[in-house]
Design a protein around this motif. Structure first.
Motif, short mmCIF file in Angstrom:
data_model
loop_
_atom_site.label_atom_id
_atom_site.label_comp_id
_atom_site.label_asym_id
_atom_site.label_seq_id
_atom_site.Cartn_x
_atom_site.Cartn_y
_atom_site.Cartn_z
N ALA A 175 0.83 -1.21 0.00
CA ALA A 175 0.00 0.00 0.00
C ALA A 175 0.86 1.25 0.00
O ALA A 175 1.94 1.27 0.59
CB ALA A 175 -0.91 0.00 1.23
N VAL A 176 0.34 2.27 -0.68
CA VAL A 176 0.95 3.60 -0.68
C VAL A 176 -0.15 4.58 -0.31
O VAL A 176 -1.22 4.58 -0.94
CB VAL A 176 1.50 3.97 -2.08
N PHE A 177 0.09 5.39 0.70
CA PHE A 177 -0.87 6.42 1.09
C PHE A 177 -0.25 7.78 0.79
O PHE A 177 0.83 8.09 1.31
CB PHE A 177 -1.19 6.32 2.59
N LEU A 178 -0.94 8.57 -0.02
CA LEU A 178 -0.46 9.92 -0.30
C LEU A 178 -1.16 10.87 0.66
O LEU A 178 -2.40 10.89 0.74
CB LEU A 178 -0.80 10.33 -1.74
N LEU A 179 -0.38 11.64 1.39
CA LEU A 179 -0.95 12.57 2.36
C LEU A 179 -0.93 13.98 1.78
O LEU A 179 -0.45 14.22 0.68
CB LEU A 179 -0.17 12.47 3.67
N THR A 180 -1.50 14.89 2.55
CA THR A 180 -1.56 16.29 2.12
C THR A 180 -1.04 17.14 3.28
O THR A 180 -0.84 16.62 4.39
CB THR A 180 -3.01 16.71 1.81
N PRO A 181 -0.82 18.43 3.05
CA PRO A 181 -0.36 19.28 4.16
C PRO A 181 -1.33 19.29 5.35
O PRO A 181 -0.93 19.61 6.46
CB PRO A 181 -0.26 20.68 3.52
N ARG A 182 -2.57 18.91 5.12
CA ARG A 182 -3.54 18.87 6.24
C ARG A 182 -3.54 17.53 6.96
O ARG A 182 -4.25 17.37 7.96
CB ARG A 182 -4.94 19.18 5.71
N SER A 183 -2.82 16.55 6.45
CA SER A 183 -2.87 15.21 7.05
C SER A 183 -2.12 15.14 8.36
O SER A 183 -1.09 15.78 8.54
CB SER A 183 -2.23 14.20 6.09
N ILE A 184 -2.64 14.32 9.27
CA ILE A 184 -1.87 13.86 10.43
C ILE A 184 -1.10 12.65 9.91
O ILE A 184 -1.72 11.73 9.35
CB ILE A 184 -2.80 13.44 11.58
N PRO A 185 0.23 12.62 10.05
CA PRO A 185 0.97 11.52 9.42
C PRO A 185 0.86 10.20 10.18
O PRO A 185 1.79 9.76 10.84
CB PRO A 185 2.41 12.04 9.37
N SER A 186 -0.29 9.59 10.06
CA SER A 186 -0.55 8.30 10.68
C SER A 186 -1.64 7.60 9.89
O SER A 186 -2.70 8.19 9.66
CB SER A 186 -1.00 8.52 12.14
N VAL A 187 -1.38 6.37 9.47
CA VAL A 187 -2.41 5.60 8.78
C VAL A 187 -2.43 4.19 9.35
O VAL A 187 -1.41 3.66 9.78
CB VAL A 187 -2.20 5.52 7.24
N ALA A 188 -3.62 3.59 9.34
CA ALA A 188 -3.77 2.21 9.78
C ALA A 188 -4.49 1.44 8.69
O ALA A 188 -5.40 1.96 8.04
CB ALA A 188 -4.56 2.15 11.09
N VAL A 189 -4.07 0.19 8.49
CA VAL A 189 -4.68 -0.66 7.47
C VAL A 189 -4.43 -2.11 7.90
O VAL A 189 -3.66 -2.35 8.83
CB VAL A 189 -4.09 -0.33 6.07
N ARG A 190 -5.10 -3.04 7.27
CA ARG A 190 -4.85 -4.46 7.56
C ARG A 190 -4.33 -5.11 6.30
O ARG A 190 -4.89 -4.91 5.22
CB ARG A 190 -6.14 -5.12 8.04
N ILE A 191 -3.26 -5.89 6.46
CA ILE A 191 -2.61 -6.46 5.28
C ILE A 191 -2.53 -7.99 5.38
O ILE A 191 -2.68 -8.57 6.45
CB ILE A 191 -1.19 -5.88 5.09
N LYS A 192 -2.26 -8.61 4.21
CA LYS A 192 -2.07 -10.06 4.14
C LYS A 192 -0.58 -10.36 4.09
O LYS A 192 0.18 -9.66 3.42
CB LYS A 192 -2.67 -10.62 2.86
N MET A 193 -0.19 -11.41 4.80
CA MET A 193 1.19 -11.87 4.75
C MET A 193 1.20 -13.35 4.41
O MET A 193 0.60 -14.15 5.13
CB MET A 193 1.89 -11.64 6.09
N GLY A 194 1.85 -13.73 3.32
CA GLY A 194 1.87 -15.12 2.88
C GLY A 194 2.69 -16.00 3.79
O GLY A 194 2.44 -17.20 3.90
N GLN A 195 3.69 -15.42 4.43
CA GLN A 195 4.59 -16.18 5.30
C GLN A 195 5.33 -15.19 6.20
O GLN A 195 5.21 -13.99 6.05
CB GLN A 195 5.59 -16.96 4.45
N THR A 196 6.10 -15.75 7.14
CA THR A 196 6.94 -14.94 8.01
C THR A 196 7.80 -14.02 7.15
O THR A 196 8.36 -14.43 6.14
CB THR A 196 7.82 -15.86 8.88
N SER A 197 7.88 -12.75 7.54
CA SER A 197 8.56 -11.79 6.68
C SER A 197 8.97 -10.55 7.45
O SER A 197 8.40 -10.23 8.50
CB SER A 197 7.62 -11.37 5.54
#
Lengths: 104, 148
Positions: free
Chosen positions: B98-120
């Motif tokens: 994932a890539v999140f593009l922020l703006t000058p008004r953004s608080i620099p914090s994002v949360a998301v849930r991702i898939k992991m195929g294996q230990t990494s």
């Protein structure tokens, strides 16, 4: 058309926090159907755009590694109660969904 | 569609010079970075820059993910002028998640849930003020989520 997005957007002081849940299969294209053993075609959200009163406050580009029924949260400054939050997504098969909610 | 790579001043990069760098411009989804099957290749394609390890990039992610199909991750930073936050799962078939593009008004914090195929190893990248910063963490996956 894709399913509606569940949006919770709250103002705390100067910061508006948006939490969004987007019902979507997010098929990676790697999974095989349990019965036919054929690969399930990739079907995943590629782009998410969030607007506050018409101004973009966050754009996300995703690959198939974002989990099924994606959840995302982000925050920005300058929102007040009653303002409009609009979230729109598009996926790799040309589906899309747009939902609006009010800041609370 | 190609990422606009404007960070060409390699000499200055070596010096870690800050100054007024042109910001990373992404007019469209960086498809080639998303299809790269190697983490370093994806990062190079996306940013044209090598990330600097920084303790100002903070990543919250479990040490052990019982279900690789749903791994919650939060990336935040104290850095100013944050332009983007990206998440890379090194051992996934296509590491850029994932890539999140922020703006000058953004608080620099994002949360998301991702898939992991294996230990990494999971890497969080923050572009700020024209520089690229990262942190990484090893996440053990007990049930892979590649198929889910």
């Amino acid at each position: 058309m894709g399913k509606p997005i569940k949006i919770r957007a709250k103002v705390k002081g100067d910061i508006s926090e948006v939490k969004a849940l987007m019902p979507h299969d997010m098929e990676s294209g790697l999974r095989r159907d349990a019965e036919t053993n054929e690969r399930v075609p990739a079907h995943y959200i590629t782009e998410v755009v969030a607007e506050h009163n018409g101004e973009i406050v966050m754009t996300a580009y995703w690959g198939p590694a974002v989990s099924r029924n994606p959840y995302v949260s982000f925050s920005f400054t300058g929102g007040v109660v009653g303002d409009t939050i609009k979230i729109h997504w598009e996926d790799n098969q040309g589906d899309s969904s747009t939902t609006e909610a009010a800041l609370k | 569609m190609k990422v606009h790579r404007r960070l060409m001043l390699k000499g200055m990069l070596a010096l870690g010079a800050i100054a007024a760098w042109p910001r990373l411009l992404l007019a469209a989804r960086p498809d080639s970075a998303f299809s790269a099957n190697d983490a370093d290749k994806a990062i190079a394609d996306l940013f044209g820059q090598i990330p600097l390890d920084s303790d100002q990039v903070k990543m919250k992610i479990p040490d052990i993910a019982e279900n690789g199909a749903v791994v919650p991750v939060t990336v935040s930073t104290d850095l100013d002028n944050v332009e983007s936050i990206s998440i890379v799962v090194v051992n996934n078939p296509t590491p850029l998640a994932a890539v999140f593009l922020l703006t000058p008004r953004s608080i620099p914090s994002v949360a998301v849930r991702i898939k992991m195929g294996q230990t990494s190893q999971v890497r969080a990248l923050v572009s700020a003020g024209g520089n690229l910063y990262s942190t990484s963490k090893d996440v053990k996956v007990t049930i892979g989520g590649c198929g889910g």
